[in-house]
Design a protein around this motif. Structure first.
Motif, PDB file in Angstrom:
ATOM      1  N   ALA A 144       0.829  -1.210   0.000  1.00  0.00           N
ATOM      2  CA  ALA A 144       0.000   0.000   0.000  1.00  0.00           C
ATOM      3  C   ALA A 144       0.862   1.257   0.000  1.00  0.00           C
ATOM      4  N   HIS A 145       2.075   1.164   0.513  1.00  0.00           N
ATOM      5  CA  HIS A 145       3.013   2.295   0.589  1.00  0.00           C
ATOM      6  C   HIS A 145       3.201   2.981  -0.769  1.00  0.00           C
ATOM      7  N   PHE A 146       3.303   2.203  -1.825  1.00  0.00           N
ATOM      8  CA  PHE A 146       3.580   2.756  -3.153  1.00  0.00           C
ATOM      9  C   PHE A 146       2.529   3.759  -3.589  1.00  0.00           C
ATOM     10  N   TYR A 147       1.275   3.512  -3.220  1.00  0.00           N
ATOM     11  CA  TYR A 147       0.176   4.298  -3.777  1.00  0.00           C
ATOM     12  C   TYR A 147      -0.002   5.652  -3.089  1.00  0.00           C
ATOM     13  N   GLY A 148       0.830   5.958  -2.121  1.00  0.00           N
ATOM     14  CA  GLY A 148       0.753   7.265  -1.487  1.00  0.00           C
ATOM     15  C   GLY A 148       1.917   8.163  -1.802  1.00  0.00           C
ATOM     16  N   HIS A 149       2.754   7.788  -2.791  1.00  0.00           N
ATOM     17  CA  HIS A 149       3.986   8.552  -2.987  1.00  0.00           C
ATOM     18  C   HIS A 149       3.731   9.965  -3.506  1.00  0.00           C
ATOM     19  N   GLY A 150       2.593  10.190  -4.158  1.00  0.00           N
ATOM     20  CA  GLY A 150       2.287  11.529  -4.646  1.00  0.00           C
ATOM     21  C   GLY A 150       1.998  12.522  -3.533  1.00  0.00           C
ATOM     22  N   GLY A 151       1.725  12.014  -2.328  1.00  0.00           N
ATOM     23  CA  GLY A 151       1.448  12.900  -1.202  1.00  0.00           C
ATOM     24  C   GLY A 151       2.574  12.943  -0.196  1.00  0.00           C
ATOM     25  N   ALA A 152       3.745  12.420  -0.561  1.00  0.00           N
ATOM     26  CA  ALA A 152       4.877  12.387   0.373  1.00  0.00           C
ATOM     27  C   ALA A 152       5.311  13.800   0.755  1.00  0.00           C
ATOM     28  N   LYS A 153       5.564  14.003   2.038  1.00  0.00           N
ATOM     29  CA  LYS A 153       5.969  15.319   2.550  1.00  0.00           C
ATOM     30  C   LYS A 153       7.074  15.140   3.591  1.00  0.00           C
ATOM     31  N   PRO A 154       7.958  16.131   3.743  1.00  0.00           N
ATOM     32  CA  PRO A 154       8.967  16.052   4.802  1.00  0.00           C
ATOM     33  C   PRO A 154       8.312  16.041   6.181  1.00  0.00           C
ATOM     34  N   LEU A 155       8.887  15.285   7.090  1.00  0.00           N
ATOM     35  CA  LEU A 155       8.412  15.295   8.467  1.00  0.00           C
ATOM     36  C   LEU A 155       8.818  16.621   9.110  1.00  0.00           C
ATOM     37  N   PRO A 156       7.872  17.417   9.600  1.00  0.00           N
ATOM     38  CA  PRO A 156       8.196  18.764  10.091  1.00  0.00           C
ATOM     39  C   PRO A 156       9.286  18.803  11.156  1.00  0.00           C
ATOM     40  N   VAL A 157       9.282  17.824  12.064  1.00  0.00           N
ATOM     41  CA  VAL A 157      10.258  17.852  13.155  1.00  0.00           C
ATOM     42  C   VAL A 157      11.597  17.252  12.756  1.00  0.00           C
ATOM     43  N   ASP A 158      11.649  16.630  11.558  1.00  0.00           N
ATOM     44  CA  ASP A 158      12.896  16.015  11.103  1.00  0.00           C
ATOM     45  C   ASP A 158      12.848  15.895   9.583  1.00  0.00           C
ATOM     46  N   PRO A 159      13.302  16.915   8.849  1.00  0.00           N
ATOM     47  CA  PRO A 159      13.217  16.924   7.387  1.00  0.00           C
ATOM     48  C   PRO A 159      13.985  15.795   6.704  1.00  0.00           C
ATOM     49  N   SER A 160      14.829  15.071   7.449  1.00  0.00           N
ATOM     50  CA  SER A 160      15.529  13.939   6.852  1.00  0.00           C
ATOM     51  C   SER A 160      14.599  12.739   6.668  1.00  0.00           C
ATOM     52  N   ARG A 161      13.413  12.824   7.255  1.00  0.00           N
ATOM     53  CA  ARG A 161      12.418  11.754   7.130  1.00  0.00           C
ATOM     54  C   ARG A 161      11.256  12.244   6.269  1.00  0.00           C
ATOM     55  N   THR A 162      10.586  11.305   5.610  1.00  0.00           N
ATOM     56  CA  THR A 162       9.458  11.625   4.739  1.00  0.00           C
ATOM     57  C   THR A 162       8.195  10.964   5.265  1.00  0.00           C
ATOM     58  N   CYS A 163       7.071  11.675   5.155  1.00  0.00           N
ATOM     59  CA  CYS A 163       5.769  11.171   5.624  1.00  0.00           C
ATOM     60  C   CYS A 163       4.874  10.758   4.462  1.00  0.00           C
ATOM     61  N   ARG A 164       4.089   9.736   4.701  1.00  0.00           N
ATOM     62  CA  ARG A 164       2.959   9.388   3.846  1.00  0.00           C
ATOM     63  C   ARG A 164       1.805   8.963   4.738  1.00  0.00           C
ATOM     64  N   ILE A 165       0.654   8.721   4.121  1.00  0.00           N
ATOM     65  CA  ILE A 165      -0.497   8.248   4.877  1.00  0.00           C
ATOM     66  C   ILE A 165      -0.974   6.915   4.320  1.00  0.00           C
ATOM     67  N   MET A 166      -1.757   6.227   5.142  1.00  0.00           N
ATOM     68  CA  MET A 166      -2.331   4.952   4.745  1.00  0.00           C
ATOM     69  C   MET A 166      -3.571   4.705   5.600  1.00  0.00           C
ATOM     70  N   PHE A 167      -4.516   3.976   5.050  1.00  0.00           N
ATOM     71  CA  PHE A 167      -5.725   3.625   5.793  1.00  0.00           C
ATOM     72  C   PHE A 167      -5.741   2.142   6.146  1.00  0.00           C
ATOM     73  N   MET A 168      -6.184   1.840   7.364  1.00  0.00           N
ATOM     74  CA  MET A 168      -6.596   0.487   7.717  1.00  0.00           C
ATOM     75  C   MET A 168      -8.105   0.452   7.554  1.00  0.00           C
ATOM     76  N   THR A 169      -8.590  -0.573   6.891  1.00  0.00           N
ATOM     77  CA  THR A 169      -9.984  -0.594   6.447  1.00  0.00           C
ATOM     78  C   THR A 169     -10.609  -1.961   6.662  1.00  0.00           C
ATOM     79  N   LYS A 170     -11.830  -1.954   7.135  1.00  0.00           N
ATOM     80  CA  LYS A 170     -12.616  -3.185   7.132  1.00  0.00           C
ATOM     81  C   LYS A 170     -13.146  -3.395   5.717  1.00  0.00           C
ATOM     82  N   VAL A 171     -12.947  -4.606   5.201  1.00  0.00           N
ATOM     83  CA  VAL A 171     -13.408  -4.914   3.844  1.00  0.00           C
ATOM     84  C   VAL A 171     -14.145  -6.246   3.869  1.00  0.00           C
ATOM     85  N   VAL A 172     -15.361  -6.257   3.367  1.00  0.00           N
ATOM     86  CA  VAL A 172     -16.138  -7.490   3.241  1.00  0.00           C
ATOM     87  C   VAL A 172     -15.889  -8.061   1.854  1.00  0.00           C
ATOM     88  N   LEU A 173     -15.228  -9.210   1.802  1.00  0.00           N
ATOM     89  CA  LEU A 173     -14.834  -9.791   0.515  1.00  0.00           C
ATOM     90  C   LEU A 173     -15.860 -10.773  -0.028  1.00  0.00           C
TER      91      LEU A 173
END
Length: 250
Positions: free
Chosen positions: A156-185
């Motif tokens: 899932a990490h790959f699909y958030g790369h367009g929203g990657a941003k520097p971590l404000p408290v440590d610009p040497s690190r990069t932030c992304r987001i991800m959702f945990m989701t209930k899915v009925v298959l």
């Protein structure tokens, strides 16, 4: 049980969310909270592909959606269980972009813009009508025009790369987001070939399971499994994960 928000004594409205109905749609969990620790351990254990280094969770939010959205999910789950004899509900990951400052400020305010996929999901859950060309400007969808989820946080990490941003408290690190989701298959279709134009699984099926070693495209088969559903009532986001890393190879 009372709401996990600091100093709030209101009763919770859902055993899975630990929040009362007066608080924000998404609320940050303290890092010492047992639920934060449990989620962190699962997230890191599910990072099975070594495509990012020194991964850690920075913030974790519970998501509260409108009662109408939650009820539609519950009804869908009930019908699948009634029709199939089992609902096959899974906790899966969904990576996407974001454009707001929820991860780069000390607030939990949402930007509420049409450009922010993350805020859209937090406020309104998933929307099958928004499926099409993805955020990486690729129209290819291996399992068709559905909503995609995976048991691997690293996939899932790959699909958030367009929203990657520097971590404000440590610009040497990069932030992304991800959702945990209930899915009925429900009953899962298991195709051997790419089904790019599919807008639903065949009759008698409720979702599509992309299995490892199947659905080749350009000579490459799937290395990590994924699932697609074609009805947004089949999925309900429950947690919003903000994570960071020092480098990535996708």
């Amino acid at each position: 049980m009372t709401c996990l928000h600091s100093n709030c004594q209101n009763a919770i409205i859902d055993d899975d969310l630990y929040l009362c109905d007066l608080h924000h749609k998404a609320w940050k969990l303290p890092k010492t909270h047992p639920e934060f620790i449990k989620t962190k351990d699962k997230f890191l254990n599910d990072w099975t592909k070594q495509n990012a280094q020194d991964v850690r969770i920075e913030e974790l939010y519970h998501i509260i959606l409108s009662p109408a959205i939650v009820e539609k999910y519950k009804q869908y789950k009930f019908q699948i269980e009634k029709n199939r004899g089992a609902n096959n509900e899974r906790i899966l990951y969904h990576g996407t972009d974001h454009s707001c400052t929820i991860i780069s400020s000390n607030s939990n305010m949402l930007c509420k813009t049409d450009d922010c996929a993350g805020c859209g999901i937090i406020m309104n859950s998933f929307d099958i009508n928004k499926v099409g060309v993805n955020r990486q400007n690729r129209s290819f969808q291996r399992l068709g025009q559905g909503l995609y989820f995976t048991p691997h946080s690293s996939k899932a990490h790959f699909y958030g790369h367009g929203g990657a941003k520097p971590l404000p408290v440590d610009p040497s690190r990069t932030c992304r987001i991800m959702f945990m989701t209930k899915v009925v298959l429900g009953n899962m279709w298991q195709p051997d070939q790419v089904a790019q134009n599919a807008r639903s699984p065949p009759d008698g099926y409720d979702s599509t399971w992309g299995r490892v070693g199947h659905c080749p495209h350009g000579g490459a088969t799937l290395n990590y499994e994924e699932y697609a559903v074609y009805n947004h009532e089949a999925c309900l986001p429950t947690k919003y994960i903000v994570y960071s890393y020092t480098s990535t190879s996708e």
